[in-house]
Design an enzyme around this catalytic site. Structure first.
Site: not given
Length: 897
Positions: A437, A440, A576
């Site tokens: 997770d 990015e 999310d």
């Protein structure tokens, strides 16, 4: 032409010019006068139809976002009969390209141009090109009206398309599956996007689009990882699609697709970016997670509760709660002691269940605290650095952090070792899969982040525990507890912190809440160019680390951030999301993008929603829809109410019902995944993939095909027990009643759909390999006998396939590939049967019959085995034939009607 008509035409042209001028005025720079380029020195490569040439600026430079580059190089290669590869670059310097270590290039067959299904025609002066479908002379891509612009930090390619073009892809996004063609911009720049708002850039980047027309479907892939805006606009009877890119080269792949089969362009795209990874069978089971499981006791409590109420739970997940001060590769000794986590893992494994933990990329910047993961990273020198050589600092869950450099030559050894030490089966937590997770990469520190320590204090990171720890010896699972190349980065000549053209990043500047764009990798590349690759590079590194732990097993990894080709390594959850009906609805388009276009088939949303409190009704509906997500996981955020399926009567019943259908169909969808790994065939698809000539299907994104033969049409409105669905001109069969439903190419209203049900139909022409019954684990499902469901098409024929292996091994010792072919009165089962499954073909269910079949017999290798008993349902027209034969060789079942 009459004077009136001539004046009307001139007025229309003037209006079009005015619209164009207005769009220029709304933009940052006027590019309408850019001169473009002239093509010179065209050379055809000896022995092939590859051409090369020089592009020379055709007039006075417009210098829209920098100085126009005066001379460019061009190459056009017919790589195979379905693919043309066009490249344009600046030959005067080494300009960034996506490294082959990240995305290997496909092999070129260098075929003759006249054997290709598409052709590239060009005009020399000024240079423009058209891609044309050879069989129909239809123009698929046309830059004639739009001059090429190429500058150090900006380039533009623009094409005309038909009016109201049917464009799909260009993700990741939560926009409609068929993209709006008017005033719509798709920005590609990875960001942490809580709430996944429509109309914005999200976590991943896939610069591929499919365009569907009456004459066929084709694809265009831009191999470029720089930030970009891709703009769709309608004016004067045509759509335009415009690439605005802040670096790299023009590297376009044109895919011919097919005139009749849209799925063919998906298969062709997989030849460029790689086939999806084979998945372990168990990964198709139901997964449970949440951020906010406060300790090991709560974790065990959830596992026990699922068992107690009879909802199958395949895999238990744990978010960052387990970590000590939110540092990766640590466990909190009071709340999640390793010994108790090992006890939970042992319990799960003893019950044929699995366990997965979260791993983020950011490493706590702990210079004096004796944090081994950080210390070993310093030793191996594998963290991202600022231009001055200092570590680049961000703020993530542990507080101030550093980030691994996935380009560093030591990164594989470092990452593998961290997995080996912390997830050691003998001394650590023996996970079965990995969840990555925040890749990015994300940061909570707003640009320019001059004082990350202050930001960490402001956010109270690492967040404190809000409850006392359990006693170390608290009983669990008891009745009381159960309910490579070097590149110059040109930092001196590029304004990468404030580029002249800046894509519309919803977070703000390109460096906002992420690693800054001037951060330098070990090989000299900078985040300005490679930012969009970070998540996919972490994905491939994590896959290697999992393979190092269990070298004989297929890894299972779920990531948040992806780039083209990510599906070759990992699966993806849609991020999310929120507990709203709108996000329930557009989760379908999100899945379709990933699975049918981007070649990331193991995909799903956070069922019931991640952010906000869900409701019993929404969660019940989402439980049934989630049963048809390839990746099926219930997950929600820490501040919000628990939403495990067992908490409400409706969700309990809905989950049981949805999982019952899903588990009976596990081998059907597992076969689809296997086929996808072989040739890129979609695991999910929109209706228009199956019915490409039916224009009514082109915009549908609230129904979808699960595999290629199961039509799923969920109820999508709050409080409703009805839904309007579209049925093409074909025969379908209700999955629950098995009754035929004749589609007429029109909408049909289904009523009285309880909150625990979901409308599902079998598409005519299919043979569905279903298990006779479901079970509590996928291991138990594999022990169930088969029921082959024959759903004839309008001509009375059907076909299907079944792939069986051991479900886990990276290299299989034996497999079975079984084919089912049905013509009226005869089902032939043939293929290879090398894998010993230990199960039987219990029965065959034939649908769409008008009367009970007679003289039903089964034969093997031409030898009569016996007459079969038949149970016929007059209302549904379905006949169940009891076969009870080992599924280990060819069988033929015949009957009279």
């Amino acid at each position: 032409m009459s004077l009136t008509k001539r004046m009307f035409k001139l007025n229309v042209l003037a209006l079009c010019f005015s619209v164009a001028q207005a769009s220029v005025l709304q933009g940052a720079r006027d590019v309408s006068a850019c001169p473009g380029y002239n093509l010179d020195n065209v050379v055809q490569v000896v022995g092939s139809d590859t051409i090369t040439g020089d592009l020379i600026i055709a007039g006075e430079s417009c210098n829209a976002y920098g100085d126009d580059i005066k001379r460019l190089s061009l190459s056009v290669t017919y790589e195979d009969e379905n693919r043309i590869h066009l490249k344009i670059w600046d030959p005067s310097e080494t300009r960034y390209e996506v490294p082959e270590s990240v995305l290997p290039r496909p092999t070129s067959k260098d075929v003759p141009a006249d054997s290709a299904k598409i052709t590239l025609n060009y005009t020399d002066n000024p240079f423009s090109f058209q891609v044309v479908r050879r069989s129909t002379n239809e123009i698929l891509f046309d830059t004639t009206r739009h001059p090429l612009i190429f500058e150090p930090q900006y380039w533009r390619v623009k094409t005309d398309l038909p009016t109201h073009a049917n464009i799909y892809g260009l993700g990741e996004h939560t926009d409609p599956f068929r993209l709006p063609s008017h005033n719509h911009t798709r920005t590609l720049w990875s960001r942490d996007a809580f709430g996944i708002p429509p109309g914005t850039n999200l976590y991943g980047n896939h610069p591929i689009y499919f365009e569907h027309r009456k004459g066929g479907t084709h694809g265009v892939f831009l191999l470029n990882s720089n930030g970009m805006d891709i703009k769709l606009e309608e004016s004067c009877g045509r759509t335009t699609l415009e690439y605005n890119v802040i670096g790299g080269i023009i590297d376009l792949y044109f895919l011919a697709g097919s005139e009749t089969s849209p799925a063919e362009v998906a298969r062709q795209y997989s030849e460029v970016v790689g086939k999806p990874a084979e998945i372990p069978y168990w990964s198709l089971g139901f997964h449970q997670c949440r951020y906010g499981y406060r300790d090991f006791v709560k974790l065990a409590h959830v596992i026990g509760n699922y068992s107690a109420v009879g909802i199958p739970l395949e895999t238990m997940w744990t978010d960052i709660d387990y970590m000590h001060e939110r540092k990766i590769f640590t466990a909190d000794s009071e709340y999640f002691p390793v010994s108790r986590l090992r006890e939970i893992v042992d319990y799960l494994h003893a019950h044929d269940q699995r366990y997965i933990l979260m791993v983020d990329p950011a490493v706590g910047y702990q210079t004096k605290e004796g944090y081994p993961t950080y210390d070993r990273g310093v030793r191996d020198d594998i963290f991202l650095k600022n231009p001055n050589g200092s570590y680049h600092l961000g703020v993530v869950w542990p507080g101030v952090t550093v980030y691994p450099d996935w380009f560093h030559p030591n990164i594989t050894e470092y990452w593998n070792n961290e997995f080996k030490l912390f997830f050691n089966p003998e001394t650590g937590i023996d996970i079965d899969g990995a969840w990555i997770d925040m890749n990015e990469p994300a940061s909570f520190c707003s640009y320019p982040c001059l004082d990350p320590y202050a930001k960490a204090r402001q956010r109270n990171f690492p967040p404190p525990r809000l409850t006392p720890p359990p006693k170390p010896d608290t009983p669990i699972f008891t009745p009381d507890n159960t309910f490579t190349a070097q590149y110059g980065n040109n930092l001196e000549r590029r304004d990468i912190l404030d580029p002249p053209y800046e894509p519309f990043n919803a977070a703000g500047p390109l460096s906002e809440r992420t690693a800054h764009v001037n951060v330098v990798h070990q090989n000299g590349l900078v985040e300005y160019d490679t930012h969009n690759l970070y998540g996919t590079m972490m994905s491939s590194a994590t896959r290697q680390a999992m393979l190092a732990r269990r070298p004989d097993e297929r890894p299972f990894i779920i990531t948040r951030s992806t780039f083209a080709g990510a599906g070759h390594h990992v699966g993806k959850w849609l991020g999310d999301n929120l507990s709203t009906w709108a996000q329930y609805r557009f989760s379908i388009a999100g899945m379709l993008n990933m699975a049918s276009i981007f070649q990331v088939p193991m995909v799903g949303s956070d069922v019931c929603g991640f952010g906000g409190d869900t409701t019993e009704q929404l969660c019940a509906r989402w439980a049934t829809l989630g049963a048809f997500n390839p990746f099926f996981r219930n997950h929600n955020d820490e501040p919000y109410a628990d939403q495990e399926f067992y908490l409400w009567p409706l969700t309990t019943e809905a989950a049981k019902h949805g999982i019952d259908i899903r588990y009976r169909l596990l081998d059907y969808i597992y076969t689809a995944f296997h086929n996808s790994s072989l040739d890129g065939s979609p695991v999910l698809s929109p209706l228009w993939f199956r019915y490409p000539s039916d224009e009514n299907t082109w915009g549908i994104d609230l129904q979808f095909l699960y595999g290629d033969s199961i039509l799923v049409s969920p109820v999508t409105e709050e409080g409703s027990t009805s839904v309007d669905i579209y049925l093409p001109d074909d025969i379908f069969y209700d999955f629950e009643t098995l009754a035929p439903v004749r589609g007429r190419g029109e909408k049909v209203t289904l009523t009285d759909i309880s909150f625990v049900d979901i409308p599902v139909h079998i598409v005519g022409g299919s043979v569905i390999p279903s298990r006779e019954s479901s079970a509590m684990t996928t291991t138990a499902v594999r022990a169930q006998d088969f029921n082959f469901i024959v759903a004839p098409d309008l001509d009375g024929n059907a076909e299907g396939s079944l792939y069986i292996d051991d479900g886990i091994s990276l290299i299989q010792d034996a497999t079975s590939e079984i084919f089912m072919s049905y013509t009226p009165g005869k089902l032939a089962i043939t293929g290879s049967f090398d894998y010993t499954s230990g199960v039987k073909l219990a029965c065959v269910t034939v649908l769409g019959l008008h009367q009970a079949p007679v003289n039903v017999v089964v034969a093997r290798d031409g030898s009569f085995l016996g007459e079969l008993t038949v149970s016929f349902n007059v209302e549904s027209g379905s006949a169940v034939m009891t076969v009870n034969q080992d599924l280990d060789r060819d069988l033929t079942i015949t009957f009279d009607i």
